[in-house]
Design a protein around this motif. Structure first.
Motif, PDB file in Angstrom:
ATOM      1  N   LEU A 149      27.076 -19.742 -21.791  1.00  0.00           N
ATOM      2  CA  LEU A 149      28.074 -19.973 -22.744  1.00  0.00           C
ATOM      3  C   LEU A 149      29.413 -19.100 -22.503  1.00  0.00           C
ATOM      4  O   LEU A 149      29.507 -18.377 -21.828  1.00  0.00           O
ATOM      5  CB  LEU A 149      27.611 -19.023 -24.146  1.00  0.00           C
ATOM      6  N   LEU A 150      30.466 -19.831 -22.678  1.00  0.00           N
ATOM      7  CA  LEU A 150      31.769 -19.202 -22.290  1.00  0.00           C
ATOM      8  C   LEU A 150      32.658 -18.983 -23.333  1.00  0.00           C
ATOM      9  O   LEU A 150      32.891 -19.514 -24.283  1.00  0.00           O
ATOM     10  CB  LEU A 150      32.631 -20.551 -21.587  1.00  0.00           C
ATOM     11  N   GLU A 151      32.715 -17.699 -23.267  1.00  0.00           N
ATOM     12  CA  GLU A 151      33.677 -17.078 -24.308  1.00  0.00           C
ATOM     13  C   GLU A 151      35.203 -17.466 -23.996  1.00  0.00           C
ATOM     14  O   GLU A 151      35.919 -17.163 -22.855  1.00  0.00           O
ATOM     15  CB  GLU A 151      33.950 -15.661 -24.046  1.00  0.00           C
ATOM     16  N   PRO A 152      36.032 -17.909 -25.086  1.00  0.00           N
ATOM     17  CA  PRO A 152      37.501 -18.308 -24.884  1.00  0.00           C
ATOM     18  C   PRO A 152      38.104 -17.111 -24.699  1.00  0.00           C
ATOM     19  O   PRO A 152      39.306 -17.078 -23.962  1.00  0.00           O
ATOM     20  CB  PRO A 152      37.631 -18.857 -26.397  1.00  0.00           C
ATOM     21  N   ALA A 153      37.950 -15.934 -25.078  1.00  0.00           N
ATOM     22  CA  ALA A 153      38.696 -14.443 -25.045  1.00  0.00           C
ATOM     23  C   ALA A 153      37.666 -13.349 -24.955  1.00  0.00           C
ATOM     24  O   ALA A 153      36.523 -13.614 -25.357  1.00  0.00           O
ATOM     25  CB  ALA A 153      39.769 -14.383 -26.099  1.00  0.00           C
ATOM     26  N   ARG A 154      37.880 -12.399 -24.220  1.00  0.00           N
ATOM     27  CA  ARG A 154      37.207 -11.137 -24.124  1.00  0.00           C
ATOM     28  C   ARG A 154      37.214 -10.380 -25.601  1.00  0.00           C
ATOM     29  O   ARG A 154      38.387 -10.115 -25.779  1.00  0.00           O
ATOM     30  CB  ARG A 154      37.675 -10.261 -23.182  1.00  0.00           C
ATOM     31  N   ARG A 155      36.236 -10.330 -26.307  1.00  0.00           N
ATOM     32  CA  ARG A 155      36.059  -9.808 -27.515  1.00  0.00           C
ATOM     33  C   ARG A 155      35.155  -8.448 -27.699  1.00  0.00           C
ATOM     34  O   ARG A 155      34.824  -8.230 -28.683  1.00  0.00           O
ATOM     35  CB  ARG A 155      35.737 -10.500 -28.791  1.00  0.00           C
ATOM     36  N   ASP A 156      34.736  -7.986 -26.313  1.00  0.00           N
ATOM     37  CA  ASP A 156      33.930  -6.901 -26.415  1.00  0.00           C
ATOM     38  C   ASP A 156      32.510  -7.193 -26.717  1.00  0.00           C
ATOM     39  O   ASP A 156      32.014  -8.548 -26.999  1.00  0.00           O
ATOM     40  CB  ASP A 156      34.258  -5.749 -27.350  1.00  0.00           C
ATOM     41  N   SER A 157      31.250  -6.297 -26.631  1.00  0.00           N
ATOM     42  CA  SER A 157      30.266  -6.687 -26.644  1.00  0.00           C
ATOM     43  C   SER A 157      29.666  -7.141 -27.933  1.00  0.00           C
ATOM     44  O   SER A 157      28.523  -7.842 -27.902  1.00  0.00           O
ATOM     45  CB  SER A 157      29.279  -5.507 -25.887  1.00  0.00           C
ATOM     46  N   SER A 180      28.613 -23.337 -33.983  1.00  0.00           N
ATOM     47  CA  SER A 180      28.233 -24.433 -34.370  1.00  0.00           C
ATOM     48  C   SER A 180      29.355 -25.640 -33.879  1.00  0.00           C
ATOM     49  O   SER A 180      29.082 -26.861 -33.737  1.00  0.00           O
ATOM     50  CB  SER A 180      28.290 -24.476 -35.862  1.00  0.00           C
ATOM     51  N   LYS A 181      30.655 -25.127 -33.647  1.00  0.00           N
ATOM     52  CA  LYS A 181      31.625 -25.987 -33.239  1.00  0.00           C
ATOM     53  C   LYS A 181      31.783 -26.260 -31.577  1.00  0.00           C
ATOM     54  O   LYS A 181      32.381 -26.438 -31.161  1.00  0.00           O
ATOM     55  CB  LYS A 181      32.979 -25.671 -33.656  1.00  0.00           C
ATOM     56  N   ALA A 182      31.001 -25.492 -30.908  1.00  0.00           N
ATOM     57  CA  ALA A 182      31.026 -25.399 -29.632  1.00  0.00           C
ATOM     58  C   ALA A 182      31.013 -26.749 -28.955  1.00  0.00           C
ATOM     59  O   ALA A 182      30.164 -27.556 -29.383  1.00  0.00           O
ATOM     60  CB  ALA A 182      29.889 -24.458 -28.800  1.00  0.00           C
ATOM     61  N   GLY A 183      31.636 -26.857 -27.655  1.00  0.00           N
ATOM     62  CA  GLY A 183      31.651 -28.153 -27.094  1.00  0.00           C
ATOM     63  C   GLY A 183      30.922 -27.957 -25.800  1.00  0.00           C
ATOM     64  O   GLY A 183      30.197 -26.938 -25.475  1.00  0.00           O
ATOM     65  N   ARG A 184      30.928 -29.174 -24.959  1.00  0.00           N
ATOM     66  CA  ARG A 184      30.109 -29.320 -23.809  1.00  0.00           C
ATOM     67  C   ARG A 184      31.380 -29.422 -22.692  1.00  0.00           C
ATOM     68  O   ARG A 184      32.137 -30.421 -22.821  1.00  0.00           O
ATOM     69  CB  ARG A 184      29.169 -30.188 -23.496  1.00  0.00           C
ATOM     70  N   ASP A 185      31.297 -28.937 -21.447  1.00  0.00           N
ATOM     71  CA  ASP A 185      32.335 -28.731 -20.445  1.00  0.00           C
ATOM     72  C   ASP A 185      31.232 -28.811 -19.172  1.00  0.00           C
ATOM     73  O   ASP A 185      30.905 -27.750 -18.908  1.00  0.00           O
ATOM     74  CB  ASP A 185      33.419 -27.946 -20.413  1.00  0.00           C
ATOM     75  N   LEU A 191      32.333 -22.294 -26.485  1.00  0.00           N
ATOM     76  CA  LEU A 191      32.568 -21.714 -27.703  1.00  0.00           C
ATOM     77  C   LEU A 191      33.936 -21.878 -28.404  1.00  0.00           C
ATOM     78  O   LEU A 191      34.926 -21.882 -27.575  1.00  0.00           O
ATOM     79  CB  LEU A 191      32.367 -20.293 -27.886  1.00  0.00           C
ATOM     80  N   ASP A 192      33.891 -22.198 -29.562  1.00  0.00           N
ATOM     81  CA  ASP A 192      35.161 -22.748 -30.155  1.00  0.00           C
ATOM     82  C   ASP A 192      36.134 -21.653 -30.090  1.00  0.00           C
ATOM     83  O   ASP A 192      36.195 -20.536 -30.585  1.00  0.00           O
ATOM     84  CB  ASP A 192      35.058 -23.138 -31.628  1.00  0.00           C
ATOM     85  N   SER A 193      37.556 -22.013 -29.594  1.00  0.00           N
ATOM     86  CA  SER A 193      38.499 -21.034 -29.275  1.00  0.00           C
ATOM     87  C   SER A 193      38.909 -20.229 -30.504  1.00  0.00           C
ATOM     88  O   SER A 193      39.092 -19.036 -30.885  1.00  0.00           O
ATOM     89  CB  SER A 193      39.493 -21.447 -28.663  1.00  0.00           C
TER      90      SER A 193
END
Length: 470
Positions: free
Chosen positions: A82-90, A225-230, A236-238
């Motif tokens: 899973l790819l986080e669009p931004a760091r939001r902590d744990s 739920s809105k996550a894409g595939r790359d 994860l939806d940004s």
């Protein structure tokens, strides 16, 4: 029979406390600090028994995605990344991993682990996982409390309460990192180190999180739920993920829930949070000196040397850390982790390049390393893995000359496609559309000489790219 556990490996931190070895572009979880494997790889192997564990989930950021895939492949382990669009902590990271785990199994039991921790006794760790699984299945949110080896001031502590099941105890309270006298008092009272690793039913964790911050949990659920595939990654939806509050899981859930439990464990655990911690975990000579790389000690005690370049020789000094990389040298006091934190913060303003990446820069196709540069030239050593190729690209401000040192290169220059062998070269004019690939079975190594008025990495116009980089 109990369910199998879904490992969730948190792998997105920057790890600057081990600078200059650990940097933003290749942080400590991907480094071989203790042997041939990285701590990320050791974490994966620790939870690889198919009798106890499901296919792992790794949550990281886009900048580390190819490092994750490369190190997974080296072990022959498959995972959902899973790819986080931004760091939001744990907090959001664990919530996102939990929500994704529910897409695979609505009743999933998740084991959330940091990728940069060390566990020296795997059997004791696995026994603790089995103990925690029973409590987690009953709705408890379980943390792992490490039996202290000393009165540490760098860790938070847990005060265990009444028994829940077998060795599992309810959490009476969490406490912040103490000063030395307070840490000694905690040891006397039977407190445990807070390892920051957790086990829970995904649904239970999200329910407890939702009680204190429903908006963030809904945002994270939408991001999943809105996550894409790359390529092979789950993105994860940004917008949705970015709207979640940045907070640690400790503050978001663990310190508020009435369902927290702790499994006491003695498994040789460390979060490797400083060079002093690395020294503690390393083999030492009779004077307490540890070395990774070539080092010589004379009349020196309790020193720690890590070098990937020249030999380091210490004489007449005690309690020093010396870390030498190809472009930076650190000399520091052994126990002053806060001093290193302040130093790295200063470096980010006065010399940001030495905190961002090494001279050797890793790419999904291989690596490159600058070996010489001047006002209008730069020389690089480029390594391309078998079967891999760089993007189809051009430059506005530089020309390039490639000399093959090892292997064979298939080179595209505008309409020309040519194989260049060892001890042969080819010229890439400024503005020419070109591509480099390795069609062979061994690593391709070449020397690139760039000349031009501007040699920055942002003078790359990618026309096609196998890795979908912009």
């Amino acid at each position: 029979m109990s369910k199998r556990i879904t490992p969730l490996i948190m792998c997105g931190g920057a790890g600057t406390r081990l600078w200059p070895a650990s940097r933003e572009g290749r942080p400590k979880q991907f480094l071989p600090l203790f042997g041939a494997r990285s701590t990320f790889q050791d974490t994966l192997l620790r939870v690889s028994d198919p009798a106890l564990f499901e296919r792992p989930i790794v949550i990281t950021n886009a900048g580390y995605r190819f490092l994750v895939v490369e190190q997974l492949a080296e072990l022959g382990i498959e995972a959902d990344v899973l790819l986080e669009p931004a760091r939001r902590d744990s907090g959001p990271a664990i919530a996102a991993g939990s929500a994704f785990a529910q897409t695979r199994d609505d009743e999933a039991v998740v084991l959330a682990l940091a990728a940069d921790h060390i566990v020296r006794d795997t059997n004791a760790f696995l026994a603790a996982c089995r103990q925690g699984l029973v409590a987690a299945e009953s709705g408890r949110i379980v943390t792992f409390g490490v039996r202290p080896e000393r009165a540490a001031t760098e860790y938070g502590y847990i005060n265990p309460g009444e028994a829940v099941s077998d060795q599992v105890r309810a959490v009476q309270k969490f406490v912040e990192k103490p000063d030395q006298p307070t840490a000694e008092d905690y040891i006397d009272k039977g407190y445990l180190w807070n390892s920051g690793n957790f086990m829970f039913r995904a649904a239970a964790l999200l329910d407890e999180y939702r009680k204190v911050d429903a908006a963030s949990v809904d945002a994270i659920a939408n991001a999943v739920s809105k996550a894409g595939r790359d390529l092979s990654f789950v993105t994860l939806d940004s917008d949705a993920f970015g709207s979640a509050r940045a907070i640690s899981i400790d503050y978001a859930v663990m310190e508020k829930t009435a369902h927290a439990a702790v499994v006491p464990v003695a498994c040789g655990w460390s979060d490797v949070g400083s060079w002093h911690a690395v020294w503690e975990l390393s083999n030492k000579d009779g004077e307490g000196n540890a070395a990774q790389g070539d080092a010589v000690f004379e009349d020196s005690r309790n020193c720690n040397v890590a070098t990937d370049r020249a030999l380091v020789a210490l004489e007449g000094v005690d309690d020093l850390v010396v870390v030498a990389t190809q472009d930076a040298v650190l000399v520091s006091r052994q126990k002053d982790a806060n001093g290193l934190k302040r130093l790295v913060a200063k470096l980010k303003s006065v010399a940001p390049q030495v905190t961002a990446d090494h001279l050797k820069v890793h790419r999904p196709w291989g690596s490159y390393q600058s070996v010489d540069n001047g006002e209008r030239h730069q020389v690089k050593r480029i390594i391309v893995k078998p079967g891999q190729r760089l993007s189809l690209q051009k430059h506005y401000h530089r020309s390039e000359h490639w000399i093959v040192v090892r292997g064979a290169a298939r080179v595209t220059v505008d309409d020309l496609v040519k194989t260049v062998h060892e001890n042969e070269s080819i010229y890439i004019p400024m503005g020419a559309v070109h591509r480099l690939e390795n069609p062979g079975k061994i690593m391709l190594e070449l020397i690139e000489v760039q000349t031009g008025s501007y040699l920055g990495e942002d003078d790359i116009i990618r026309l096609e790219d196998d890795y979908r980089r912009s």
